[in-house]
Write an enzyme that holds these catalytic residues in place. Structure first.
Site, mmCIF file in Angstrom:
data_model
loop_
_atom_site.group_PDB
_atom_site.id
_atom_site.type_symbol
_atom_site.label_atom_id
_atom_site.label_comp_id
_atom_site.label_asym_id
_atom_site.label_seq_id
_atom_site.Cartn_x
_atom_site.Cartn_y
_atom_site.Cartn_z
ATOM 1 N N HIS A 115 1.526 5.620 -1.980
ATOM 2 C CA HIS A 115 0.942 6.647 -2.893
ATOM 3 C C HIS A 115 2.173 7.186 -3.636
ATOM 4 O O HIS A 115 2.846 8.084 -3.131
ATOM 5 C CB HIS A 115 0.182 7.605 -1.912
ATOM 6 N N HIS A 148 0.683 -1.208 -0.051
ATOM 7 C CA HIS A 148 0.088 0.108 -0.037
ATOM 8 C C HIS A 148 0.902 1.096 -0.083
ATOM 9 O O HIS A 148 1.689 1.555 1.063
ATOM 10 C CB HIS A 148 -0.929 -0.031 1.259
ATOM 11 N N HIS A 180 -8.954 2.028 0.275
ATOM 12 C CA HIS A 180 -9.032 2.544 1.663
ATOM 13 C C HIS A 180 -10.556 2.226 2.331
ATOM 14 O O HIS A 180 -11.584 2.902 1.615
ATOM 15 C CB HIS A 180 -8.735 4.127 1.315
ATOM 16 N N ASP A 234 2.480 3.150 2.862
ATOM 17 C CA ASP A 234 1.417 4.304 2.688
ATOM 18 C C ASP A 234 2.138 5.587 2.110
ATOM 19 O O ASP A 234 1.682 6.166 1.120
ATOM 20 C CB ASP A 234 0.610 4.474 4.004
ATOM 21 N N GLN A 256 -9.528 9.767 -4.553
ATOM 22 C CA GLN A 256 -9.061 10.387 -3.214
ATOM 23 C C GLN A 256 -10.115 11.338 -2.650
ATOM 24 O O GLN A 256 -10.460 11.290 -1.463
ATOM 25 C CB GLN A 256 -7.926 11.252 -3.490
ATOM 26 N N GLU A 313 -11.310 4.144 7.164
ATOM 27 C CA GLU A 313 -9.833 4.597 7.661
ATOM 28 C C GLU A 313 -10.302 5.904 8.817
ATOM 29 O O GLU A 313 -10.041 7.101 8.524
ATOM 30 C CB GLU A 313 -8.919 5.422 6.740
ATOM 31 N N TRP A 346 1.291 14.118 3.951
ATOM 32 C CA TRP A 346 0.599 13.243 5.092
ATOM 33 C C TRP A 346 1.585 12.869 6.095
ATOM 34 O O TRP A 346 1.358 12.687 7.191
ATOM 35 C CB TRP A 346 -0.170 12.183 4.715
#
Ligand SMILES: [Zn+2]
Length: 423
Positions: free
Chosen positions: A58, A56, A209, A308, A151, A212, A314
């Site tokens: 991005h 997982h 996702h 992630d 997203q 979460e 983030w």
């Protein structure tokens, strides 16, 4: 043979094993292999593992930390707002350049398979085109799988429904989703249904996702499991994050986990991110927020750990090190038993390979010659030391090497060097 690794320890505990490689494949795995090769690597006492897998990630956002400004609060919401500010400024070239730089880090760390979500909530689909190009260019070195990720919400973001289909038409591998980010619980459930139907129609896997949040009543994973069974997608669907399961009522979970097992759902926890993002509305005690990893493993589900984020809106840290991810997962889930620690190593190797559906993964004759020699004696020591990747082999070729981490000492009467091992 073209390459032989001598004297290796394998993740299953076998020691003194020679691994013979011809072309792109492993052809022999046995003690005292009677053969010669153009190159031989002494791996005596070293753990030799199939590559690390990140289930997982991005990649469209990675290495963008500080653009156009830093996330001052460090919260998920400021991160999402920041990504919104950055999106209009992105170019295909800049995304590809950062992603390729990240792939260099990954190769150096023996991380040779990555499932990356790619945001499709941009009518230009710049990130999709950039990562499709990166996937093509990196193919000899690294398996990159792409997930069409809405997203800003599949139903909530105007145009996302059509853009997601367009991204899949262009060759994105997996159907994504974010049901907890839709406007209502009902709309979230509707998005799960619609997305699973797209996957069934196209014959693709699903990776969402899901839940979460810290909301104990966020229950999209139940819908995801039920839709998986309804559409006959067993084994092809992954629930990522599932952090609400941390906060759910225990009685409810006792019913949910068997449903997930019936659906043969794969699970991906993201320990570094879950421990920093969840529980932000708590005072004390603060919830950890990671999903119920040991309980899901005990129920027979495939559970992998993902990274992630690395240096993006983030998360300001990270370095493509899946042993860092395993170490955090081990701590957050309190998995300090001997078997449990080995399970954390599997969560960043073999379990991830199962989530991605990788072919030819493993240390056995016939598998691809994709291997990592670690400066560690076994999987537990690899996690403890976040061990140096001495040699990284891809399709029979050494593609990265790092010198052993050795500290030289000048202490009278004491050893001249330490490697932080027991010997
Ligand atoms: Zn994610």
């Amino acid at each position: 043979m073209d390459l032989i690794l001598r004297g290796a320890t394998l993740p299953d505990g076998r020691t003194g094993i020679d691994i013979g490689i011809a072309g792109e494949r492993i052809v022999a795995v046995e003690p005292r292999l009677q053969a010669r090769a153009a190159r031989e690597i002494d791996a005596t006492g070293r753990l030799v593992t199939p590559p690390f897998v990140d289930a997982h990630f991005h990649m469209d956002a990675t290495l963008s930390f500080g653009l156009p400004r830093v996330n001052r609060s460090g919260t998920l919401l400021e991160g999402i707002a920041l990504w919104g500010e950055l999106k209009p400024l992105l170019t295909q070239e800049a995304i590809a350049e950062r992603a390729l730089a990240y792939c260099d880090w990954a190769a150096a760390r023996g991380l040779l398979a990555i499932r990356s979500h790619v945001d499709i909530c941009d009518p230009r689909l710049l990130a999709v085109d950039a990562l499709l190009e990166v996937r093509r260019r990196m193919k000899p070195y690294l398996d990159l799988q792409l997930v069409a990720f809405p997203q800003d919400g599949f139903h909530r973001s105007p145009g996302a429904v059509e853009q997601l289909e367009r991204a899949l038409d262009r060759g994105v591998d997996v159907v994504g989703g974010i049901p907890h980010f839709e406007r209502t619980m009902a709309e979230g459930a509707a998005s799960v249904r619609a997305l699973c139907e797209i996957a069934a129609r196209r014959g693709l896997p699903v990776d969402m996702h899901c839940d979460e949040t810290d909301d104990p009543l966020s229950r999209h994973v139940e819908t995801l499991a039920a839709e998986t069974v309804r559409l006959g997608l067993q084994g092809r669907v992954t629930g990522s994050h599932l952090t609400s399961m941390h906060s759910m009522d225990n009685y409810y979970v006792s019913k949910l986990i068997p449903l997930m097992a019936e659906a043969r759902l794969n699970v991906v926890a993201n320990p570094l991110i879950n421990i920093t993002i969840q529980g932000r509305h708590d005072s004390y005690p603060k919830r950890r927020g990671m999903t119920r990893v040991p309980e899901l493993m005990a129920a027979g589900l495939t559970v992998a750990f993902g990274q992630d984020c690395v240096m993006d809106p983030w998360y300001p840290l990270g370095s493509a090190d899946m042993l860092e991810v395993a170490q955090m997962g081990l701590h957050v889930a309190q998995m300090t038993g001997q078997e449990a620690m080995r399970a954390c190593f599997a969560a960043v190797t073999g379990n991830g390979a199962r989530v991605l559906g990788l072919e030819g993964y493993g240390v056995a004759p016939g598998c691809f010659a994709d291997l990592v020699v670690l400066q560690a004696a076994d999987p537990v020591e690899a996690i403890r030391l976040r061990a140096t990747r001495l040699h990284v082999v891809r399709r029979g070729r050494v593609i990265a090497e790092t010198p052993p981490a050795v500290a030289r000492l000048d202490l009278p009467g004491r050893p001249e060097r330490v490697e932080f091992t027991r010997e």
